[in-house]
Design a protein around this motif. Structure first.
Motif, PDB file in Angstrom:
ATOM      1  N   THR A  82       0.290   2.637  -9.237  1.00  0.00           N
ATOM      2  CA  THR A  82      -0.309   3.046  -7.974  1.00  0.00           C
ATOM      3  C   THR A  82      -1.711   2.466  -7.871  1.00  0.00           C
ATOM      4  O   THR A  82      -2.297   2.031  -8.866  1.00  0.00           O
ATOM      5  N   SER A 130      -6.460   7.773   1.655  1.00  0.00           N
ATOM      6  CA  SER A 130      -5.149   8.405   1.676  1.00  0.00           C
ATOM      7  C   SER A 130      -4.287   7.887   0.532  1.00  0.00           C
ATOM      8  O   SER A 130      -3.589   8.670  -0.141  1.00  0.00           O
ATOM      9  N   GLU A 131      -4.341   6.584   0.284  1.00  0.00           N
ATOM     10  CA  GLU A 131      -3.522   5.981  -0.770  1.00  0.00           C
ATOM     11  C   GLU A 131      -3.949   6.444  -2.169  1.00  0.00           C
ATOM     12  O   GLU A 131      -3.104   6.644  -3.039  1.00  0.00           O
ATOM     13  N   SER A 173      -3.632  10.634  -2.480  1.00  0.00           N
ATOM     14  CA  SER A 173      -2.249  11.094  -2.593  1.00  0.00           C
ATOM     15  C   SER A 173      -1.845  11.273  -4.049  1.00  0.00           C
ATOM     16  O   SER A 173      -1.018  12.125  -4.372  1.00  0.00           O
ATOM     17  N   SER A 174      -2.448  10.479  -4.941  1.00  0.00           N
ATOM     18  CA  SER A 174      -2.164  10.598  -6.376  1.00  0.00           C
ATOM     19  C   SER A 174      -3.143  11.520  -7.079  1.00  0.00           C
ATOM     20  O   SER A 174      -2.754  12.301  -7.957  1.00  0.00           O
ATOM     21  N   PRO A 184      -3.785  15.473  -4.171  1.00  0.00           N
ATOM     22  CA  PRO A 184      -2.716  15.528  -3.168  1.00  0.00           C
ATOM     23  C   PRO A 184      -2.844  16.651  -2.149  1.00  0.00           C
ATOM     24  O   PRO A 184      -2.227  16.574  -1.079  1.00  0.00           O
ATOM     25  N   ASP A 219       3.036   2.474   0.201  1.00  0.00           N
ATOM     26  CA  ASP A 219       4.064   3.292  -0.443  1.00  0.00           C
ATOM     27  C   ASP A 219       3.457   4.422  -1.265  1.00  0.00           C
ATOM     28  O   ASP A 219       4.152   5.377  -1.633  1.00  0.00           O
ATOM     29  N   ASP A 220       2.160   4.339  -1.583  1.00  0.00           N
ATOM     30  CA  ASP A 220       1.491   5.392  -2.352  1.00  0.00           C
ATOM     31  C   ASP A 220       1.209   6.634  -1.515  1.00  0.00           C
ATOM     32  O   ASP A 220       0.937   7.706  -2.067  1.00  0.00           O
ATOM     33  N   ARG A 226       1.276   9.956   0.252  1.00  0.00           N
ATOM     34  CA  ARG A 226       2.091  11.162   0.120  1.00  0.00           C
ATOM     35  C   ARG A 226       1.545  12.317   0.956  1.00  0.00           C
ATOM     36  O   ARG A 226       1.915  13.468   0.751  1.00  0.00           O
ATOM     37  N   ASN A 261       7.703   4.079   4.624  1.00  0.00           N
ATOM     38  CA  ASN A 261       7.222   5.350   4.102  1.00  0.00           C
ATOM     39  C   ASN A 261       7.166   6.366   5.243  1.00  0.00           C
ATOM     40  O   ASN A 261       6.379   6.215   6.182  1.00  0.00           O
ATOM     41  N   MET A 263       5.796   9.155   5.415  1.00  0.00           N
ATOM     42  CA  MET A 263       4.519   9.853   5.509  1.00  0.00           C
ATOM     43  C   MET A 263       3.496   9.075   6.329  1.00  0.00           C
ATOM     44  O   MET A 263       2.453   9.620   6.690  1.00  0.00           O
TER      45      MET A 263
END
Length: 316
Positions: free
Chosen positions: A38, A192-193, A196-197, A200, A241-242, A244, A270, A272
């Motif tokens: 990620t 956001s990317e 999200s990890s 979250p 794609d990361d 969430r 994605n 989201m």
């Protein structure tokens, strides 16, 4: 805050940095061969070489105290300034939005002075709707310490600002949003990317107006390290794609970064990430009616939704 920016290079490598490529680039990553790294994991193993000392240090702006108060938040060991709506003193908890301005997003000027409905970059509909607003000053901006890292360390600053905001007694910490316009919209996507990890549950949703596939201004920077790596880790299109957490890309179709964003959104799979391109509006005129619409949904605690073909003129 007027610069729209170029279209950027076509970002076709969504997650093109494989584990083997990372090893070639000299990044040691403790993940299995089948895992996909990620943006957050790559950033945790890399220290940027871009460190731009501000050419001019400008004093902190002085908005009316009834609108905003000055606070300090901590990021990477630095005490950074921000402006927040004062406590209404009614014992209620309010939804809030962190807003990142366009142009040179590290620095703030007269951010509280409303523009016209054709170009209101202050996101005033949120404060008009009684949402709490936060405008963070990022590293190297105004009187802040640190240097400008062009959308690298600034990602950490935005996250740290939102974490501070969540501690205020009049904030509903489950209803903190992030928004930004133009270069600020690009930074919002990167946040956001990453968040999200790493965080979250920090943002209920992210709203990105008029972003670009990659970070602007990098072509104006003198690189002392790996230029391609520095670009990759600042290119939102590589990492969608990361995401969430609910994230919106919004742009007017008449001008601005519509074509650049459409190319990225056409490749998006994605759920989201939602893209909304508004007919008959441009990079600036789209701000007021869409922010007004979103502010109403935020205050009603509704799931954010946009009908791109709605008659927005009737809602001004």
């Amino acid at each position: 805050m007027q610069r729209v920016g170029g279209q950027g290079r076509e970002a076709t490598r969504h997650r093109a940095l494989s584990v083997s490529a990372l090893m070639i680039m000299g990044i040691s990553v403790n993940i299995s061969a089948s895992a996909t790294p990620t943006l957050a994991s790559l950033r945790s193993h890399y220290e940027t070489t871009i460190n731009v000392e501000p050419t001019v240090k400008t004093p902190l702006p002085t908005p009316p105290t009834k609108l905003f108060k000055t606070v300090r938040y901590d990021s990477d060991g630095m005490s950074l300034a921000a402006f927040v709506t004062p406590d209404p003193q009614d014992q209620k908890k309010y939804p809030a939005i962190v807003w990142i301005t366009g142009g040179e997003s590290n620095t703030l000027a007269d951010f509280w002075r409303k523009g016209s409905k054709q170009n209101d970059q202050t996101a005033s509909p949120y404060r008009d709707a009684d949402a709490i607003m936060m405008f963070p000053i990022l590293r190297g901006g105004n009187d802040n310490t640190g240097n400008i890292e062009v959308n690298y360390g600034e990602v950490d600053d935005v996250i740290a600002a939102a974490e501070y905001l969540a501690t205020l007694p009049y904030i509903d910490s489950s209803r903190i949003y992030l928004g930004g316009h133009s270069t600020g919209g690009t930074l919002a996507l990167l946040v956001s990317e990453v968040a999200s990890s790493t965080h979250p549950n920090l943002f209920k949703a992210v709203i990105s107006f008029g972003a670009t596939q990659e970070t602007m201004f990098l072509h104006e920077v003198t690189f002392t390290g790996d230029e391609q790596r520095e670009m990759d880790l600042r290119t939102p299109a590589n990492w969608i794609d990361d995401i969430r957490m609910p994230t919106w890309i919004i742009e007017g179709k008449r001008s601005g970064n519509y074509r650049d964003l459409k190319s990225m959104c056409d490749k998006n799979k994605n759920p989201m990430l939602q893209c909304s391109f508004i007919p008959r509006y441009d990079h600036f005129s789209v701000l007021y009616p869409l922010n007004r619409h979103l502010a109403q949904q935020i205050m009603s605690d509704e799931t954010l939704s946009i009908d791109a073909n709605a008659s927005w003129t009737d809602r001004n």
